[in-house]
Design a protein around this motif. Structure first.
Motif, short mmCIF file in Angstrom:
data_model
loop_
_atom_site.label_atom_id
_atom_site.label_comp_id
_atom_site.label_asym_id
_atom_site.label_seq_id
_atom_site.Cartn_x
_atom_site.Cartn_y
_atom_site.Cartn_z
N ILE A 43 0.87 -1.17 0.00
CA ILE A 43 0.00 0.00 0.00
C ILE A 43 0.91 1.23 0.00
N SER A 44 0.59 2.20 -0.80
CA SER A 44 1.42 3.40 -0.89
C SER A 44 1.31 4.24 0.38
N ALA A 45 2.25 5.15 0.53
CA ALA A 45 2.21 6.08 1.67
C ALA A 45 0.90 6.85 1.66
N GLU A 46 0.46 7.28 0.49
CA GLU A 46 -0.80 8.01 0.38
C GLU A 46 -1.98 7.12 0.79
N LYS A 55 -5.53 -0.64 8.96
CA LYS A 55 -6.41 -0.93 7.82
C LYS A 55 -5.60 -1.16 6.55
N ALA A 56 -4.54 -0.37 6.38
CA ALA A 56 -3.70 -0.53 5.19
C ALA A 56 -2.99 -1.88 5.21
N SER A 57 -2.49 -2.29 6.38
CA SER A 57 -1.83 -3.60 6.49
C SER A 57 -2.79 -4.73 6.17
N LEU A 58 -3.99 -4.63 6.70
CA LEU A 58 -5.00 -5.67 6.43
C LEU A 58 -5.38 -5.70 4.95
N GLU A 59 -5.47 -4.52 4.33
CA GLU A 59 -5.78 -4.46 2.90
C GLU A 59 -4.65 -5.08 2.07
N ALA A 65 -3.31 -12.21 -0.57
CA ALA A 65 -4.06 -13.48 -0.61
C ALA A 65 -4.83 -13.61 -1.91
N ALA A 66 -5.43 -12.52 -2.37
CA ALA A 66 -6.20 -12.54 -3.63
C ALA A 66 -5.29 -12.78 -4.84
N GLY A 67 -4.02 -12.42 -4.72
CA GLY A 67 -3.09 -12.57 -5.83
C GLY A 67 -2.45 -13.94 -5.95
#
Length: 180
Positions: A43-46, A55-59, A65-67
């Motif tokens: 996930i980017s800094a933005e 939330k970013a870590s979980l995303e 996992a999806a990849g």
């Protein structure tokens, strides 16, 4: 995210923080050579600034996992939370990188890839010493931030010392457009 081959699990898997750089690099190659599937996401800094670090870590975990080319039946996540939106059952394991070989393998892949990304950033932004501190602030890094300002897309505006000066990050972004 890593789906290990149960018939060919590399020896020495452990929490990436408890391994040396050379051990991580050797295990990284063994993991890539023996795992049934490996996927990486970031996930980017933005993206982190627009959400929060958890939330970013979980995303990122969900995306990794999806990849996977081999869809998992069960996703084990390091920490207290299961990433929302998984396409399979998920379980959180506190200190999972010390309790699960697949989480340990994923932590090694993540750490090696992050370190390599930081080395690449160091080549583009020489003042900051990214290749030496691998994302953890040092005196040299803090001094470079004071002298040259934050690097757009790398430094999080929501993280000190930028929290109170988000305008500086936005202004710095204009000077770095066009850099890959």
């Amino acid at each position: 995210a890593v789906v290990l081959n149960p018939a060919n699990i590399p020896e020495g898997l452990d929490d990436s923080k408890r391994l040396t750089h050379l051990q991580r690099e050797a295990l990284f190659l063994k993991i890539l050579g023996s795992a049934l599937s490996v996927s990486m996401a970031s996930i980017s800094a933005e993206g982190i600034d627009n959400s929060d670090i958890l939330k970013a870590s979980l995303e990122a975990m969900r995306r990794a996992a999806a990849g996977l080319s081999l869809p998992p039946k069960l996703a084990l996540a390091d920490g207290r939370d299961v990433p929302p939106g998984l396409t399979c059952e998920g379980r959180a394991l506190i200190k999972g990188d010390q309790r699960s070989q697949s989480i340990a393998a994923a932590s090694i892949v993540a750490k090696v890839m992050r370190d390599r990304m930081m080395c690449g950033c160091g080549g583009h932004h020489e003042h900051y010493g990214f290749e030496m501190h691998m994302g953890y602030a040092t005196v040299r890094h803090r001094t470079a931030i004071e002298a040259h300002g934050p690097v757009a897309r790398l430094h999080r505006a929501s993280f000190a010392p930028f929290r109170l000066g988000c305008v500086e990050v936005a202004e710095a972004e204009e000077s770095f457009e066009g850099i890959d």
